[in-house]
Design a protein around this motif. Structure first.
Motif, short mmCIF file in Angstrom:
data_model
loop_
_atom_site.label_atom_id
_atom_site.label_comp_id
_atom_site.label_asym_id
_atom_site.label_seq_id
_atom_site.Cartn_x
_atom_site.Cartn_y
_atom_site.Cartn_z
N ALA A 104 -2.24 7.10 3.57
CA ALA A 104 -3.10 8.04 2.82
C ALA A 104 -2.40 9.39 2.98
O ALA A 104 -2.58 10.35 2.18
CB ALA A 104 -4.54 8.00 3.21
N SER A 105 -2.01 9.75 4.36
CA SER A 105 -1.41 10.91 4.69
C SER A 105 0.11 11.18 4.35
O SER A 105 0.29 12.31 4.46
CB SER A 105 -1.32 11.31 6.30
OG SER A 105 -0.69 10.34 6.86
N GLY A 106 0.47 10.22 3.64
CA GLY A 106 2.06 10.49 3.07
C GLY A 106 2.90 10.14 3.99
O GLY A 106 4.07 10.47 3.76
N ALA B 14 0.67 -1.10 0.06
CA ALA B 14 -0.02 0.13 0.00
C ALA B 14 0.80 1.36 0.08
O ALA B 14 1.74 1.47 0.76
CB ALA B 14 -0.91 0.08 1.09
N VAL B 15 0.72 2.18 -0.98
CA VAL B 15 1.68 3.25 -1.10
C VAL B 15 0.67 4.37 -1.29
O VAL B 15 -0.64 4.36 -1.82
CB VAL B 15 2.50 3.10 -2.28
CG1 VAL B 15 3.41 1.89 -2.13
CG2 VAL B 15 1.71 3.05 -3.62
N PRO B 16 1.05 5.68 -0.82
CA PRO B 16 0.22 6.83 -1.30
C PRO B 16 0.21 6.95 -2.67
O PRO B 16 0.98 6.63 -3.44
CB PRO B 16 1.19 8.05 -0.80
CG PRO B 16 2.17 7.41 0.32
CD PRO B 16 2.36 6.10 -0.15
N ARG B 17 -1.06 7.34 -3.07
CA ARG B 17 -1.56 7.47 -4.53
C ARG B 17 -0.40 8.47 -5.37
O ARG B 17 -0.30 7.86 -6.49
CB ARG B 17 -2.80 8.13 -4.80
CG ARG B 17 -3.39 7.85 -6.22
CD ARG B 17 -4.94 7.94 -6.34
NE ARG B 17 -5.44 6.82 -5.52
CZ ARG B 17 -5.80 5.63 -6.19
NH1 ARG B 17 -5.29 5.43 -7.34
NH2 ARG B 17 -6.15 4.68 -5.55
N GLU C 120 12.33 2.16 2.03
CA GLU C 120 11.04 3.20 2.06
C GLU C 120 10.81 3.34 3.56
O GLU C 120 11.35 2.41 4.46
CB GLU C 120 9.95 2.68 1.39
CG GLU C 120 10.14 2.50 -0.27
CD GLU C 120 9.84 3.91 -0.96
OE1 GLU C 120 9.47 4.80 -0.14
OE2 GLU C 120 10.79 4.13 -1.36
N THR C 121 10.00 4.29 3.80
CA THR C 121 9.42 4.52 5.30
C THR C 121 8.27 3.47 5.36
O THR C 121 7.39 3.62 4.84
CB THR C 121 9.07 5.99 5.45
OG1 THR C 121 10.08 6.79 5.39
CG2 THR C 121 8.59 6.09 7.00
N MET C 122 8.77 2.34 6.42
CA MET C 122 7.82 1.45 6.48
C MET C 122 6.82 1.69 7.78
O MET C 122 7.33 2.11 8.63
CB MET C 122 8.47 0.11 6.49
CG MET C 122 7.57 -1.24 6.79
SD MET C 122 6.25 -1.50 5.49
CE MET C 122 7.43 -2.16 4.28
N LEU C 123 5.51 1.61 7.60
CA LEU C 123 4.60 1.52 8.75
C LEU C 123 4.07 -0.11 9.17
O LEU C 123 3.77 -0.66 8.09
CB LEU C 123 3.43 2.29 8.19
CG LEU C 123 3.79 3.71 7.62
CD1 LEU C 123 2.22 4.23 7.03
CD2 LEU C 123 4.25 4.50 8.45
N VAL D 93 -4.78 5.95 -1.53
CA VAL D 93 -3.73 4.95 -1.41
C VAL D 93 -3.93 4.04 -2.65
O VAL D 93 -4.92 3.78 -3.08
CB VAL D 93 -4.23 3.95 -0.37
CG1 VAL D 93 -3.44 2.71 -0.19
CG2 VAL D 93 -4.22 4.79 1.22
N CYS D 94 -2.76 3.46 -3.19
CA CYS D 94 -2.87 2.79 -4.30
C CYS D 94 -2.19 1.35 -3.71
O CYS D 94 -1.36 1.25 -3.03
CB CYS D 94 -1.87 3.20 -5.07
SG CYS D 94 -1.64 2.32 -6.70
#
Length: 315
Positions: free
Chosen positions: A238-240, A168-171, A189-192, A267-268
């Motif tokens: 979604a908030s980046g 899942a990545v920001p659109r 990447e910055t992983m959540l 989100v994509c």
């Protein structure tokens, strides 16, 4: 000795605290303490070591508590046998489900169970894998839906489905244009991540072990954040704030309105390269559980769910 006394010692062994055990048994603490002391005197053994706020089970107490749990289960099975004479599926089924499966499976599963076996309502419990396994062991649950692997508790296991992971990545992220991604491509990447205790966190770290190494050479882990649920993390994406890995069933379906998931427009979801990392979701229950037809009915209701994107498995 009585079944009530056996229930008391099982509760104390589980809670490791007389007060909490008394609350769980809906009695006063003095009532519980007196009953346990009476049982210890009758057996002429010490079941618990009492010290400060912590209660520990003695070695002989461990064996007695295990036997007490079996006796309680067998006593309960007498009522179940009687019910089966009238209706094999009569009575509620206590089902536990891990947090990362429940929101995406239960809505349709509950509808299926109501339609197929209305006489067998589901009593649901969401929790972590470790807690659900403990509740199965103590008889608080009849069955649970978990993701492998988990500690072998001598349980009966029936596979349900294999579920792929997606990214899942920001659109607006560059990776949103990719047709597929590799684990190597997302390692910096910055992983959540989900917080400690969620088995899906461990699954993600298996896919991307770089995020488990707290070292200066691992840029991603120094920028990682944690969330309490998959939905919370999706909103963070979604908030980046970063990207994450989610199970396929958590991806909003294109044929369903997105009103319930406002993050969808931002989100994509990008699949992994073939073969994608997956998790196996299974149904587990105690081998001593006597309502086998209830387990069969539950599994059939799960298999009848429209779980798009997963591979359903035969028993």
């Amino acid at each position: 000795m009585t079944l009530t006394e056996l229930r008391y010692i099982v509760a104390v062994a589980r809670e490791r605290h007389f007060g909490r055990a008394a609350e769980a048994c809906f009695v006063s603490q003095p009532t519980l303490s007196v009953a346990i002391k009476k049982l210890e005197d009758e057996l002429d053994v010490r079941l618990f070591e009492r010290g400060g706020n912590e209660v520990s089970v003695t070695p002989i107490g461990e064996s007695i508590v295990e036997q007490a749990q079996r006796v309680i289960e067998q006593a309960a099975s007498i009522k179940e046998i009687a019910k089966r004479g009238k209706d094999p599926l009569a009575g509620p089924l206590r089902l536990g489900v891990i947090y990362t499966v429940a929101p995406y499976l239960l809505p349709e599963l509950v509808r299926n169970v109501i339609a197929r076996t209305p006489q067998m309502p589901l009593l649901l419990q969401e929790n972590f894998t470790t807690r659900l396994l403990e509740m199965l062991r103590t008889g608080e649950l009849d069955a649970a839906i978990l993701a492998e692997p988990f500690p072998d508790q001598g349980l009966a296991v029936s596979p349900l489905y294999d579920e792929p992971f997606v990214v899942a990545v920001p659109r607006g992220h560059a990776m949103a244009q990719c047709k597929a991604l590799s684990a190597e491509a997302i390692k910096d990447e910055t992983m959540l991540l989900l917080g400690t205790g969620h088995c899906f966190r461990d699954h993600v770290l298996e896919v991307c072990p770089e995020f488990a190494r707290f070292s200066p050479s691992s840029e991603g882990i120094r920028k990682s954040f944690e969330g309490s649920s998959l939905e919370t993390i999706k909103h963070m994406v979604a908030s980046g704030m970063g990207i994450t890995v989610v199970p396929k069933l958590s991806v909003p379906r294109q044929d369903v309105p997105h009103a319930a998931d406002p993050s969808t427009d931002h989100v994509c979801y990008v699949p992994f390269d073939e073969p994608p990392p997956t998790r196996r979701v299974v149904l587990v229950w105690r081998k001593s559980f006597t309502r086998h037809q209830a387990i069969v009915a539950l599994r059939q209701a799960i298999m009848a769910c429209d779980l798009r994107g997963v591979t359903m498995l035969t028993p």
